[in-house]
Every structure is written in C-alpha cells, then in structure tokens.
Design a protein around this motif. Structure first.
Motif, mmCIF file in Angstrom:
data_model
loop_
_atom_site.group_PDB
_atom_site.id
_atom_site.type_symbol
_atom_site.label_atom_id
_atom_site.label_comp_id
_atom_site.label_asym_id
_atom_site.label_seq_id
_atom_site.Cartn_x
_atom_site.Cartn_y
_atom_site.Cartn_z
ATOM 1 N N SER A 26 -13.530 15.252 10.929
ATOM 2 C CA SER A 26 -12.972 15.506 9.604
ATOM 3 C C SER A 26 -13.939 14.941 8.559
ATOM 4 C CB SER A 26 -11.584 14.881 9.463
ATOM 5 O OG SER A 26 -11.666 13.475 9.518
ATOM 6 N N ASP A 27 -13.862 15.462 7.344
ATOM 7 C CA ASP A 27 -14.743 14.980 6.265
ATOM 8 C C ASP A 27 -14.576 13.485 6.039
ATOM 9 O OD1 ASP A 27 -15.768 17.497 5.770
ATOM 10 O OD2 ASP A 27 -14.380 17.915 4.120
ATOM 11 N N ASP A 28 -13.349 12.999 6.186
ATOM 12 C CA ASP A 28 -13.042 11.602 5.889
ATOM 13 C C ASP A 28 -12.863 10.751 7.156
ATOM 14 O OD1 ASP A 28 -10.703 12.821 6.692
ATOM 15 O OD2 ASP A 28 -9.465 11.935 5.116
ATOM 16 N N VAL A 30 -13.057 8.015 9.936
ATOM 17 C CA VAL A 30 -13.293 6.576 9.857
ATOM 18 C C VAL A 30 -13.738 6.114 11.241
ATOM 19 C CG1 VAL A 30 -12.241 4.302 9.490
ATOM 20 C CG2 VAL A 30 -11.603 6.239 8.028
ATOM 21 N N ARG A 41 -17.136 5.062 6.730
ATOM 22 C CA ARG A 41 -16.214 6.067 6.207
ATOM 23 C C ARG A 41 -16.966 7.358 5.883
ATOM 24 N NH1 ARG A 41 -11.300 3.803 4.782
ATOM 25 N NH2 ARG A 41 -11.326 1.547 4.625
ATOM 26 N N GLY A 42 -16.460 8.463 6.400
ATOM 27 C CA GLY A 42 -17.001 9.768 6.073
ATOM 28 C C GLY A 42 -17.921 10.337 7.134
ATOM 29 N N ARG A 43 -17.872 11.653 7.257
ATOM 30 C CA ARG A 43 -18.650 12.367 8.273
ATOM 31 C C ARG A 43 -20.152 12.143 8.098
ATOM 32 N NH1 ARG A 43 -16.881 18.115 8.860
ATOM 33 N NH2 ARG A 43 -17.342 18.110 6.657
ATOM 34 N N ASP A 44 -20.647 12.248 6.867
ATOM 35 C CA ASP A 44 -22.085 12.121 6.656
ATOM 36 C C ASP A 44 -22.602 10.747 7.065
ATOM 37 O OD1 ASP A 44 -22.141 14.739 5.770
ATOM 38 O OD2 ASP A 44 -22.126 14.192 3.641
ATOM 39 N N ALA A 45 -21.883 9.696 6.689
ATOM 40 C CA ALA A 45 -22.299 8.335 7.049
ATOM 41 C C ALA A 45 -22.224 8.126 8.565
ATOM 42 C CB ALA A 45 -21.450 7.299 6.314
ATOM 43 N N SER A 99 -10.346 12.283 13.300
ATOM 44 C CA SER A 99 -10.162 11.613 12.017
ATOM 45 C C SER A 99 -10.422 10.114 12.099
ATOM 46 C CB SER A 99 -8.757 11.867 11.476
ATOM 47 O OG SER A 99 -7.787 11.406 12.401
ATOM 48 N N LYS A 100 -10.375 9.555 13.314
ATOM 49 C CA LYS A 100 -10.641 8.126 13.479
ATOM 50 C C LYS A 100 -11.237 7.882 14.855
ATOM 51 C CE LYS A 100 -8.838 3.598 12.535
ATOM 52 N NZ LYS A 100 -7.747 2.830 11.949
#
Length: 122
Positions: A26-28, A30, A41-45, A99-100
């Motif tokens: 998910s984009d967000d 964790v 936090r976040g897909r890119d990171a 998502s996590k």
C-alpha cells in the motif's frame, strides 16, 4: 489471499524485484523493526531501504501461517556465510495490499549508520 501474498513478498525480496514488490505494498505501508526501534513509513521509503540494504542476503520461508488478512512467516536468513532466523508479521489492507510489516530478528542491535533519512526511532 494472505498466504499467497506472504510467499510473493519473500520471493520478490529474494529476487530483488523492486517493481513487483512495490505492486504488493500500500502507499502508506508501515515497516517496523522492534529490535532496532526503527519505523519506516510509505512505499517509497520502504523500497529505498531494501534497495540500499547492504550485503549478500537471502531469504527462504520455512513456515507461513495465514488467516484472513494476516500472515506470519518464519524465515531462514543468510547474510554472506552467516545464517539465522527471522519472523515477519504481515497485515493486508482490504484491497489485499501489504499495509504493515513487522520484522523480528533474534537479537536487538544498534542500526547501522546511513539510513537515518528513511526511519524514525522510538
């Protein structure tokens, strides 16, 4: 759904298939590592953390337990010649995306320098 996603997660990490892994997240999303008290936090990171992770590491699932939108994995991990185990907890969104992720390693350790820009500490 969770069992297939868990196997795909490990397979994509092992193959360093970053675009395939991105499609599972998910984009967000964790990502937490309790042993170092780090959170991303976040897909890119999360993708950046993995693409930058040093060493010749390999993952193999030994056991996957899944129920609904939750999965737990026991992994055999090899970094160079060193072998250990890790446990990973995955939570899926209603859309079936991860998502996590909570990554449990056997021993706490101080995080290596160079990833401060990607993580928050608790």
């Amino acid at each position: 759904m969770a069992r297939q996603t868990a196997h795909a997660y490990v397979d994509l990490l092992e193959r360093r298939d970053w675009s395939g892994l991105a499609a599972l997240l998910s984009d967000d999303v964790v990502y937490e590592m309790p042993q170092t008290r780090e959170r991303i936090r976040g897909r890119d990171a999360f993708l950046r953390f993995n693409t930058d992770y040093p060493g010749d590491w390999h993952l193999r699932p030994r056991r996957v337990i899944a129920d609904g939108r939750l999965a737990a994995l026991l992994l055999d991990v090899r970094v160079g010649a060193e072998q250990t185990e890790a446990c990973v907890w995955l939570e899926m969104s209603e859309q079936g995306l991860i998502s996590k992720v909570i990554d449990y390693w056997p021993e706490p350790y101080d995080p290596p320098p160079g990833r401060e820009h990607l993580v928050e500490r608790w």
